[in-house]
Design a protein around this motif. Structure first.
Motif, PDB file in Angstrom:
ATOM      1  N   ILE A 237       0.831  -1.205   0.000  1.00 48.89           N
ATOM      2  CA  ILE A 237       0.000   0.000   0.000  1.00 48.89           C
ATOM      3  C   ILE A 237       0.866   1.257   0.000  1.00 48.89           C
ATOM      4  CG2 ILE A 237      -1.593   1.358   1.431  1.00 48.89           C
ATOM      5  CD1 ILE A 237      -2.895  -1.318   2.253  1.00 48.89           C
ATOM      6  N   GLN A 238       1.952   1.231   0.759  1.00 51.49           N
ATOM      7  CA  GLN A 238       2.872   2.373   0.778  1.00 51.49           C
ATOM      8  C   GLN A 238       3.494   2.593  -0.595  1.00 51.49           C
ATOM      9  OE1 GLN A 238       3.452   4.641   3.122  1.00 51.49           O
ATOM     10  NE2 GLN A 238       1.952   3.669   4.477  1.00 51.49           N
ATOM     11  N   VAL A 239       3.853   1.512  -1.273  1.00 51.55           N
ATOM     12  CA  VAL A 239       4.414   1.650  -2.622  1.00 51.55           C
ATOM     13  C   VAL A 239       3.370   2.244  -3.563  1.00 51.55           C
ATOM     14  CG1 VAL A 239       5.421   0.430  -4.587  1.00 51.55           C
ATOM     15  CG2 VAL A 239       6.008  -0.272  -2.266  1.00 51.55           C
ATOM     16  N   ALA A 240       2.114   1.789  -3.445  1.00 52.81           N
ATOM     17  CA  ALA A 240       1.045   2.320  -4.297  1.00 52.81           C
ATOM     18  C   ALA A 240       0.849   3.812  -4.058  1.00 52.81           C
ATOM     19  CB  ALA A 240      -0.256   1.562  -4.039  1.00 52.81           C
ATOM     20  N   ARG A 241       0.945   4.239  -2.814  1.00 51.16           N
ATOM     21  CA  ARG A 241       0.803   5.668  -2.513  1.00 51.16           C
ATOM     22  C   ARG A 241       1.865   6.508  -3.212  1.00 51.16           C
ATOM     23  NH1 ARG A 241       0.068   5.630   4.089  1.00 51.16           N
ATOM     24  NH2 ARG A 241      -2.066   4.803   4.172  1.00 51.16           N
ATOM     25  N   SER A 242       3.051   5.942  -3.374  1.00 49.57           N
ATOM     26  CA  SER A 242       4.177   6.688  -3.932  1.00 49.57           C
ATOM     27  C   SER A 242       4.207   6.692  -5.457  1.00 49.57           C
ATOM     28  CB  SER A 242       5.500   6.115  -3.404  1.00 49.57           C
ATOM     29  OG  SER A 242       5.711   4.799  -3.903  1.00 49.57           O
ATOM     30  N   VAL A 243       3.288   5.983  -6.102  1.00 46.17           N
ATOM     31  CA  VAL A 243       3.230   5.963  -7.570  1.00 46.17           C
ATOM     32  C   VAL A 243       2.967   7.382  -8.079  1.00 46.17           C
ATOM     33  CG1 VAL A 243       1.869   5.172  -9.549  1.00 46.17           C
ATOM     34  CG2 VAL A 243       2.551   3.556  -7.773  1.00 46.17           C
ATOM     35  N   TYR A 244       3.680   7.773  -9.121  1.00 52.13           N
ATOM     36  CA  TYR A 244       3.612   9.153  -9.619  1.00 52.13           C
ATOM     37  C   TYR A 244       2.364   9.366 -10.472  1.00 52.13           C
ATOM     38  CZ  TYR A 244       4.781  13.426 -12.156  1.00 52.13           C
ATOM     39  OH  TYR A 244       4.745  14.689 -12.703  1.00 52.13           O
ATOM     40  N   LEU A 245       1.635  10.434 -10.168  1.00 50.35           N
ATOM     41  CA  LEU A 245       0.460  10.844 -10.940  1.00 50.35           C
ATOM     42  C   LEU A 245       0.703  12.269 -11.421  1.00 50.35           C
ATOM     43  CD1 LEU A 245      -2.440  10.281 -11.939  1.00 50.35           C
ATOM     44  CD2 LEU A 245      -3.271  11.183  -9.758  1.00 50.35           C
ATOM     45  N   ALA A 246       0.921  12.422 -12.709  1.00 50.44           N
ATOM     46  CA  ALA A 246       1.263  13.724 -13.276  1.00 50.44           C
ATOM     47  C   ALA A 246       0.121  14.726 -13.075  1.00 50.44           C
ATOM     48  CB  ALA A 246       1.576  13.570 -14.758  1.00 50.44           C
ATOM     49  N   PRO A 247       0.447  16.018 -12.934  1.00 49.72           N
ATOM     50  CA  PRO A 247      -0.598  17.041 -12.761  1.00 49.72           C
ATOM     51  C   PRO A 247      -1.654  17.019 -13.859  1.00 49.72           C
ATOM     52  CG  PRO A 247       1.555  17.966 -12.244  1.00 49.72           C
ATOM     53  CD  PRO A 247       1.798  16.588 -12.784  1.00 49.72           C
ATOM     54  N   VAL A 248      -1.256  16.751 -15.112  1.00 52.21           N
ATOM     55  CA  VAL A 248      -2.226  16.737 -16.203  1.00 52.21           C
ATOM     56  C   VAL A 248      -3.225  15.600 -16.029  1.00 52.21           C
ATOM     57  CG1 VAL A 248      -0.793  15.286 -17.715  1.00 52.21           C
ATOM     58  CG2 VAL A 248      -2.486  16.836 -18.706  1.00 52.21           C
ATOM     59  N   LEU A 249      -2.784  14.484 -15.429  1.00 53.99           N
ATOM     60  CA  LEU A 249      -3.696  13.366 -15.173  1.00 53.99           C
ATOM     61  C   LEU A 249      -4.546  13.625 -13.935  1.00 53.99           C
ATOM     62  CD1 LEU A 249      -1.442  10.294 -16.032  1.00 53.99           C
ATOM     63  CD2 LEU A 249      -3.109  11.480 -17.468  1.00 53.99           C
ATOM     64  N   GLN A 250      -4.020  14.352 -12.966  1.00 49.74           N
ATOM     65  CA  GLN A 250      -4.836  14.780 -11.828  1.00 49.74           C
ATOM     66  C   GLN A 250      -5.998  15.637 -12.332  1.00 49.74           C
ATOM     67  OE1 GLN A 250      -2.421  16.747  -8.874  1.00 49.74           O
ATOM     68  NE2 GLN A 250      -0.953  15.061  -8.751  1.00 49.74           N
ATOM     69  N   ARG A 251      -5.687  16.560 -13.237  1.00 49.83           N
ATOM     70  CA  ARG A 251      -6.730  17.429 -13.797  1.00 49.83           C
ATOM     71  C   ARG A 251      -7.756  16.608 -14.583  1.00 49.83           C
ATOM     72  NH1 ARG A 251      -7.449  22.794 -14.758  1.00 49.83           N
ATOM     73  NH2 ARG A 251      -8.834  23.305 -16.503  1.00 49.83           N
ATOM     74  N   TYR A 252      -7.284  15.584 -15.301  1.00 51.20           N
ATOM     75  CA  TYR A 252      -8.187  14.731 -16.077  1.00 51.20           C
ATOM     76  C   TYR A 252      -9.182  14.027 -15.158  1.00 51.20           C
ATOM     77  CZ  TYR A 252      -9.617  10.963 -19.260  1.00 51.20           C
ATOM     78  OH  TYR A 252     -10.350  10.083 -20.027  1.00 51.20           O
ATOM     79  N   ILE A 253      -8.717  13.529 -14.027  1.00 53.59           N
ATOM     80  CA  ILE A 253      -9.606  12.879 -13.057  1.00 53.59           C
ATOM     81  C   ILE A 253     -10.658  13.860 -12.551  1.00 53.59           C
ATOM     82  CG2 ILE A 253      -9.699  11.888 -10.726  1.00 53.59           C
ATOM     83  CD1 ILE A 253      -7.013  10.539 -11.318  1.00 53.59           C
ATOM     84  N   VAL A 254     -10.227  15.081 -12.224  1.00 53.73           N
ATOM     85  CA  VAL A 254     -11.164  16.101 -11.737  1.00 53.73           C
ATOM     86  C   VAL A 254     -12.172  16.465 -12.824  1.00 53.73           C
ATOM     87  CG1 VAL A 254     -11.354  18.484 -10.920  1.00 53.73           C
ATOM     88  CG2 VAL A 254      -9.539  17.000 -10.032  1.00 53.73           C
ATOM     89  N   GLU A 255     -11.728  16.555 -14.068  1.00 52.85           N
ATOM     90  CA  GLU A 255     -12.647  16.886 -15.166  1.00 52.85           C
ATOM     91  C   GLU A 255     -13.701  15.797 -15.342  1.00 52.85           C
ATOM     92  OE1 GLU A 255     -10.021  17.440 -18.446  1.00 52.85           O
ATOM     93  OE2 GLU A 255      -9.659  19.575 -18.003  1.00 52.85           O
ATOM     94  N   LEU A 256     -13.313  14.532 -15.198  1.00 47.72           N
ATOM     95  CA  LEU A 256     -14.289  13.449 -15.281  1.00 47.72           C
ATOM     96  C   LEU A 256     -15.324  13.566 -14.163  1.00 47.72           C
ATOM     97  CD1 LEU A 256     -12.018  10.357 -16.101  1.00 47.72           C
ATOM     98  CD2 LEU A 256     -13.659  11.457 -17.642  1.00 47.72           C
ATOM     99  N   ALA A 257     -14.852  13.851 -12.963  1.00 46.79           N
ATOM    100  CA  ALA A 257     -15.771  13.991 -11.831  1.00 46.79           C
ATOM    101  C   ALA A 257     -16.730  15.162 -12.037  1.00 46.79           C
ATOM    102  CB  ALA A 257     -14.977  14.179 -10.540  1.00 46.79           C
ATOM    103  N   ARG A 258     -16.212  16.282 -12.483  1.00 47.19           N
ATOM    104  CA  ARG A 258     -17.057  17.461 -12.692  1.00 47.19           C
ATOM    105  C   ARG A 258     -18.063  17.225 -13.815  1.00 47.19           C
ATOM    106  NH1 ARG A 258     -15.758  22.046 -10.162  1.00 47.19           N
ATOM    107  NH2 ARG A 258     -16.773  23.296 -11.779  1.00 47.19           N
ATOM    108  N   ALA A 259     -17.672  16.447 -14.813  1.00 49.92           N
ATOM    109  CA  ALA A 259     -18.591  16.177 -15.920  1.00 49.92           C
ATOM    110  C   ALA A 259     -19.822  15.414 -15.456  1.00 49.92           C
ATOM    111  CB  ALA A 259     -17.863  15.401 -17.022  1.00 49.92           C
ATOM    112  N   THR A 260     -19.674  14.564 -14.429  1.00 46.47           N
ATOM    113  CA  THR A 260     -20.842  13.829 -13.916  1.00 46.47           C
ATOM    114  C   THR A 260     -21.826  14.768 -13.226  1.00 46.47           C
ATOM    115  OG1 THR A 260     -19.888  13.328 -11.727  1.00 46.47           O
ATOM    116  CG2 THR A 260     -19.379  11.801 -13.537  1.00 46.47           C
ATOM    117  N   ARG A 261     -21.339  15.889 -12.731  1.00 51.94           N
ATOM    118  CA  ARG A 261     -22.208  16.839 -12.022  1.00 51.94           C
ATOM    119  C   ARG A 261     -22.928  17.791 -12.972  1.00 51.94           C
ATOM    120  NH1 ARG A 261     -16.927  18.164  -8.454  1.00 51.94           N
ATOM    121  NH2 ARG A 261     -16.589  16.034  -7.667  1.00 51.94           N
TER     122      ARG A 261
END
Length: 344
Positions: A237-261
């Motif tokens: 679980i600690q290794v999974a937490r440290s996996v790199y998530l680029a800012p552009v992909l963070q924004r993509y996740i947020v855009e998907l969430a906002r689109a549902t609203r």
């Protein structure tokens, strides 16, 4: 009704040897992937031809979430949960949900000790590393709601006293479709606590033939032995937490969430909690694939499983299995409409 699954400690030199609860394990991505593959292979001895379901169960475990498995009776929902639990040398309890089950039957209760002249807390079956909630939607909404604090905050409060749950802590809940007799719909607040939802589906012809052959010789779940320890799971679980998530992909996740609203067919979109769940899930999926970074495919492959069960559609006539399929269709539509980042 509760059931415990005692594990037999393996030899100290064997893979997945039992370690003390306080023991710390340090893993890198390659070592974590090797242990993940052990667990996948162990479960596959029992669950034939369900690689995607096994992968999602591991995503939820490593993403520190909870999994809801919904399907008709007899397709292997509980067997999957029990097989995963049997693959980890950790504490496991199973709760069989029934209409007369009380909240205290799940969380525990304070009992007065006449000799000590004080109340002593008797822990309920929720105090385990892995809790299998079988047919969760057969219990009353009041009892279902007893899980809310446990699932979100990993603690139980009884008579003003807070008791921490073990680490790791994951709930694998199964439920029958809501059209079946004796079921209660899960409240929206409880559905939102589950990181992901999936169905098992019927097995293929080849898989069902193998199942018949194996079951003719006994229950294969009872023959499984742990291949990783709870300490190793914490390290993974600690290794999974440290996996790199680029800012552009963070924004993509947020855009998907906002689109549902903002979608015309959706009355209530996903919560910020769902956004965080998807973030953790895609990191866990990257680790399962042996990567220390997230790619767009991790997000698009998990968006439906993490978001769809939380959606409340506009049409009140869309319920049950039809509503579940429609929510998945709308979520797939949203994923197709939001541009996928081409580079991180």
């Amino acid at each position: 009704m509760t059931e415990q699954f005692p594990h037999t400690a393996t030899a100290s030199t064997a893979p997945g040897a039992s370690l003390p609860e306080h023991a710390a394990v340090q893993l890198d991505v390659a070592a974590a992937r090797e242990r993940i593959d052990r667990v996948r292979a162990n479960i596959a001895q029992v669950i034939e031809g369900k690689d995607e379901q096994i992968r999602l169960a591991l995503v939820v475990l490593l993403g520190e979430g909870h999994l809801l498995v919904e399907d008709v009776p007899g397709v292997g929902k509980t067997v999957l949960a029990k097989s995963l639990a049997a693959s980890i040398d950790a504490s496991v309890n199973r709760i069989q949900f029934t209409p007369d089950l009380l909240p205290s039957d799940v969380t525990g209760v304070a009992i007065y000790d006449q000799n000590a002249r004080k109340f002593e807390f008797q822990a309920g079956p929720v105090f385990a590393n892995i809790v299998i909630g079988d047919e969760i939607n057969r219990a009353s909404p009041k009892t279902q709601s007893a899980f809310l604090e446990c699932m979100e905050e990993h603690q139980v409060s009884v008579d003003g006293v807070t008791h921490a749950l073990p680490n790791p802590f994951t709930v694998f809940a199964t439920q029958n479709p809501s059209e079946m007799e004796g079921t209660y719909a899960l409240p929206e607040a409880q559905r939102d606590r589950f990181m992901a939802r999936m169905s098992m589906g019927y097995p293929s012809l080849a898989a069902e033939l193998k199942m018949v052959e194996r079951r003719d010789q006994g229950d294969p779940v009872t023959q499984l032995r742990p291949v990783v320890s709870a300490a190793e799971v914490r390290a993974m679980i600690q290794v999974a937490r440290s996996v790199y998530l680029a800012p552009v992909l963070q924004r993509y996740i947020v855009e998907l969430a906002r689109a549902t609203r903002e979608h015309d067919d959706i009355r209530v979109g996903v919560s910020p909690r769902a956004t965080l769940h998807l973030l953790r899930a895609v990191k866990a999926n990257a680790l399962i694939e042996g990567r220390d970074f997230v790619i767009p495919d991790d997000i698009t492959s998990l968006a439906r499983a993490v978001f769809a069960h939380r959606l409340v559609l506009n049409s009140r006539s869309v319920r049950g299995a039809i509503g579940t399929a429609e929510a998945a269709r709308v979520m797939d539509q949203i994923v197709q409409q939001i541009p996928t980042p081409t580079s991180a």
